[in-house]
Write an enzyme that holds these catalytic residues in place. Structure first.
Site, PDB file in Angstrom:
ATOM      1  N   CYS A 141     -35.443  16.909 -35.398  1.00  0.00           N
ATOM      2  CA  CYS A 141     -34.007  16.955 -35.649  1.00  0.00           C
ATOM      3  C   CYS A 141     -33.533  15.650 -36.296  1.00  0.00           C
ATOM      4  CB  CYS A 141     -33.282  17.205 -34.325  1.00  0.00           C
ATOM      5  SG  CYS A 141     -31.499  17.240 -34.479  1.00  0.00           S
ATOM      6  N   CYS A 159     -30.149  14.426 -35.009  1.00  0.00           N
ATOM      7  CA  CYS A 159     -30.240  13.818 -33.676  1.00  0.00           C
ATOM      8  C   CYS A 159     -30.855  12.424 -33.747  1.00  0.00           C
ATOM      9  CB  CYS A 159     -31.115  14.654 -32.751  1.00  0.00           C
ATOM     10  SG  CYS A 159     -30.774  16.409 -32.804  1.00  0.00           S
ATOM     11  N   ASP A 160     -31.914  12.281 -34.507  1.00  0.00           N
ATOM     12  CA  ASP A 160     -32.749  11.084 -34.388  1.00  0.00           C
ATOM     13  C   ASP A 160     -32.773  10.184 -35.619  1.00  0.00           C
ATOM     14  OD1 ASP A 160     -33.396  11.881 -31.827  1.00  0.00           O
ATOM     15  OD2 ASP A 160     -35.114  13.049 -32.477  1.00  0.00           O
TER      16      ASP A 160
HETATM   17  C1  FAD Z   1     -37.178  16.513 -29.441  1.00  0.00           C
HETATM   18  C2  FAD Z   1     -35.778  17.052 -29.594  1.00  0.00           C
HETATM   19  C3  FAD Z   1     -34.709  16.175 -29.667  1.00  0.00           C
HETATM   20  C4  FAD Z   1     -33.411  16.655 -29.772  1.00  0.00           C
HETATM   21  N1  FAD Z   1     -32.395  15.753 -29.807  1.00  0.00           N
HETATM   22  C5  FAD Z   1     -31.121  16.204 -29.844  1.00  0.00           C
HETATM   23  C6  FAD Z   1     -30.026  15.283 -29.826  1.00  0.00           C
HETATM   24  O1  FAD Z   1     -30.201  14.069 -29.771  1.00  0.00           O
HETATM   25  N2  FAD Z   1     -28.777  15.804 -29.876  1.00  0.00           N
HETATM   26  C7  FAD Z   1     -28.522  17.148 -29.954  1.00  0.00           C
HETATM   27  O2  FAD Z   1     -27.368  17.554 -29.974  1.00  0.00           O
HETATM   28  N3  FAD Z   1     -29.539  18.039 -29.988  1.00  0.00           N
HETATM   29  C8  FAD Z   1     -30.826  17.598 -29.936  1.00  0.00           C
HETATM   30  N4  FAD Z   1     -31.860  18.489 -29.992  1.00  0.00           N
HETATM   31  C9  FAD Z   1     -31.553  19.921 -30.134  1.00  0.00           C
HETATM   32  C10 FAD Z   1     -31.114  20.518 -28.795  1.00  0.00           C
HETATM   33  O3  FAD Z   1     -32.026  20.139 -27.803  1.00  0.00           O
HETATM   34  C11 FAD Z   1     -31.056  22.038 -28.911  1.00  0.00           C
HETATM   35  O4  FAD Z   1     -30.138  22.384 -29.927  1.00  0.00           O
HETATM   36  C12 FAD Z   1     -30.597  22.687 -27.609  1.00  0.00           C
HETATM   37  O5  FAD Z   1     -31.445  22.300 -26.543  1.00  0.00           O
HETATM   38  C13 FAD Z   1     -30.610  24.207 -27.714  1.00  0.00           C
HETATM   39  O6  FAD Z   1     -30.097  24.689 -26.514  1.00  0.00           O
HETATM   40  P1  FAD Z   1     -30.322  26.173 -25.979  1.00  0.00           P
HETATM   41  O7  FAD Z   1     -29.766  26.186 -24.599  1.00  0.00           O
HETATM   42  O8  FAD Z   1     -29.803  27.147 -26.959  1.00  0.00           O
HETATM   43  O9  FAD Z   1     -31.905  26.427 -25.935  1.00  0.00           O
HETATM   44  P2  FAD Z   1     -33.128  25.574 -25.360  1.00  0.00           P
HETATM   45  O10 FAD Z   1     -32.803  24.161 -25.230  1.00  0.00           O
HETATM   46  O11 FAD Z   1     -34.271  25.988 -26.230  1.00  0.00           O
HETATM   47  O12 FAD Z   1     -33.327  26.160 -23.882  1.00  0.00           O
HETATM   48  C14 FAD Z   1     -33.885  27.413 -23.646  1.00  0.00           C
HETATM   49  C15 FAD Z   1     -33.947  27.684 -22.150  1.00  0.00           C
HETATM   50  O13 FAD Z   1     -34.405  29.028 -21.968  1.00  0.00           O
HETATM   51  C16 FAD Z   1     -35.424  29.052 -20.980  1.00  0.00           C
HETATM   52  N5  FAD Z   1     -36.249  30.241 -21.197  1.00  0.00           N
HETATM   53  C17 FAD Z   1     -37.063  30.544 -22.247  1.00  0.00           C
HETATM   54  N6  FAD Z   1     -37.668  31.732 -22.037  1.00  0.00           N
HETATM   55  C18 FAD Z   1     -37.203  32.201 -20.835  1.00  0.00           C
HETATM   56  C19 FAD Z   1     -37.454  33.356 -20.059  1.00  0.00           C
HETATM   57  N7  FAD Z   1     -38.299  34.317 -20.466  1.00  0.00           N
HETATM   58  N8  FAD Z   1     -36.809  33.521 -18.877  1.00  0.00           N
HETATM   59  C20 FAD Z   1     -35.925  32.577 -18.449  1.00  0.00           C
HETATM   60  N9  FAD Z   1     -35.666  31.442 -19.143  1.00  0.00           N
HETATM   61  C21 FAD Z   1     -36.301  31.257 -20.320  1.00  0.00           C
HETATM   62  C22 FAD Z   1     -36.129  27.714 -21.152  1.00  0.00           C
HETATM   63  O14 FAD Z   1     -36.850  27.374 -19.961  1.00  0.00           O
HETATM   64  C23 FAD Z   1     -34.920  26.803 -21.372  1.00  0.00           C
HETATM   65  O15 FAD Z   1     -34.361  26.466 -20.132  1.00  0.00           O
HETATM   66  C24 FAD Z   1     -33.171  18.051 -29.855  1.00  0.00           C
HETATM   67  C25 FAD Z   1     -34.249  18.947 -29.799  1.00  0.00           C
HETATM   68  C26 FAD Z   1     -35.532  18.466 -29.661  1.00  0.00           C
HETATM   69  C27 FAD Z   1     -36.682  19.431 -29.563  1.00  0.00           C
END
Ligand code: FAD
Length: 315
Positions: free
Chosen positions: A131, A134-135
């Protein structure tokens, strides 16, 4: 019988839990294998409003969870392995049990594709990033490599030139897939360089990233290429395999939603990267979580009002 089950505990699921809990729905969150999701894998978050100082990704997630718990959200550290949304109430099977819910929010997120090379895991979130928004800032005046050859690699590579001294795009083929206009912009940018026909075989460093090991796929030649950071843009997989045949998905596998985050099944909502492939931020995912919870609350109020099927009425 649950009012509302939230699948996923990333920023979207945790925020949905907070909003639903404050609406007295006592939601149950099935977390999957990661509380916090992707954000919990990063060292420092600097762009989440309300935190003027950087906060660890895992700590941010833990705070979101505690805030939701304070209002009555419950958490089950389990994973959904099968769902049946064809009737009502909805059925969800996990490794640990079976659940019924009047409404469901799917917030299972997406998984950034990885290179699967030595060093990637070690430096993930600490020099290896997926990202630029983000970074990028952490690489002010540094040298970075971008792995990939599509639109994201070019868009993010161009974005990184705001900070980095030099950005080198590394691609395994000799042609890029990115739109010509992006390629053109990148070629005109004096900070961007290109290495084609080349794969990254390892990420090297001691405590922090120092270099990548490269292999030319045509000649087989190997070399080290010094860098301070590695940005990987080789695509994402939405975590939607479970919902195939149950919810309408788009051609890339993301859940189709309307502007109020309703899926193709009334009473099932989607929030976060499971449907959003454009913004991919903790704050935007959290925003979608709040919206989905507000819509789920309306759906449940309507159910109660109209007396449409609940646990007591057979399917
Ligand atoms: C290394 C890294 C750094 C980042 N840094 C930043 C930053 O500095 N600032 C920022 O704004 N964004 C950042 N991001 C992006 C941000 O993390 C994502 O946009 C955000 O986490 C997405 O949120 P989400 O809840 O949609 O999904 P996710 O974060 O992908 O969460 C998915 C959830 O679903 C669960 N899950 C999956 N399958 C199942 C299942 N079958 N049953 C039950 N649960 C399940 C997982 O366990 C998890 O809890 C970063 C991403 C990464 C990878």
């Amino acid at each position: 019988m649950e009012n509302l089950i939230i699948l996923g505990a990333g920023p979207a699921g945790l925020t949905a839990a907070l909003y639903a809990a404050r609406a007295n729905l006592s939601p149950l969150v099935i977390t999957g294998n990661s509380v916090g999701g992707q954000i919990a894998t990063t060292d420092l978050v600097e762009n989440f409003p309300g935190f003027p100082e950087p906060i660890g990704g895992a700590e941010l997630a833990e705070r979101m969870k505690q805030q939701a718990e304070r209002f009555g959200a419950r958490f089950e550290f389990d994973e959904a392995i099968e769902v049946d949304f064809r009737g009502h109430p909805f059925q969800i099977r996990t490794y640990g049990g079976e659940y019924q819910a009047k409404a469901v929010i799917v917030a299972t997120g997406a998984t950034p594709r990885r290179l699967n090379v030595p060093g990637e895991q070690e430096f993930w979130g600490r020099g290896v990033s997926v990202c630029a928004t983000c970074d990028g800032f952490f690489f002010t005046d540094k040298e970075v490599v971008v792995v990939g050859g599509g639109d994201s690699a070019f868009q993010e590579g161009l974005f990184l030139t705001r900070y980095a001294r030099r950005v080198t795009i590394i691609h395994r083929r000799d042609q890029f897939r990115a739109q010509p206009i992006l390629q053109e912009r990148a070629r005109r940018n004096p900070k961007i360089g290109f290495i084609t026909d080349t794969i990254v075989t390892a990420i090297l460093g001691e405590g922090r990233v120092r270099a990548v090991r490269l292999r030319n796929v045509k000649t087989g030649e190997e070399r080290e290429f010094p860098t301070d950071g590695v940005f990987i843009f080789i695509g994402y997989e939405p975590n939607t395999a479970l919902f195939r045949g149950q919810l309408e998905l788009d051609e890339a596998g993301y859940i189709r939603v309307n502007e109020r985050l309703h899926t193709s099944v009334p009473g099932v909502f989607a929030a976060g990267e499971v449907h959003d492939r454009w913004f991919r931020q903790a704050i935007t995912s959290a925003g979608f979580g709040a919206m989905a919870a507000m819509e789920a609350e309306k759906f449940l109020a309507e159910l109660e009002h109209r007396g449409v099927p609940t646990a007591a009425t057979p399917r």
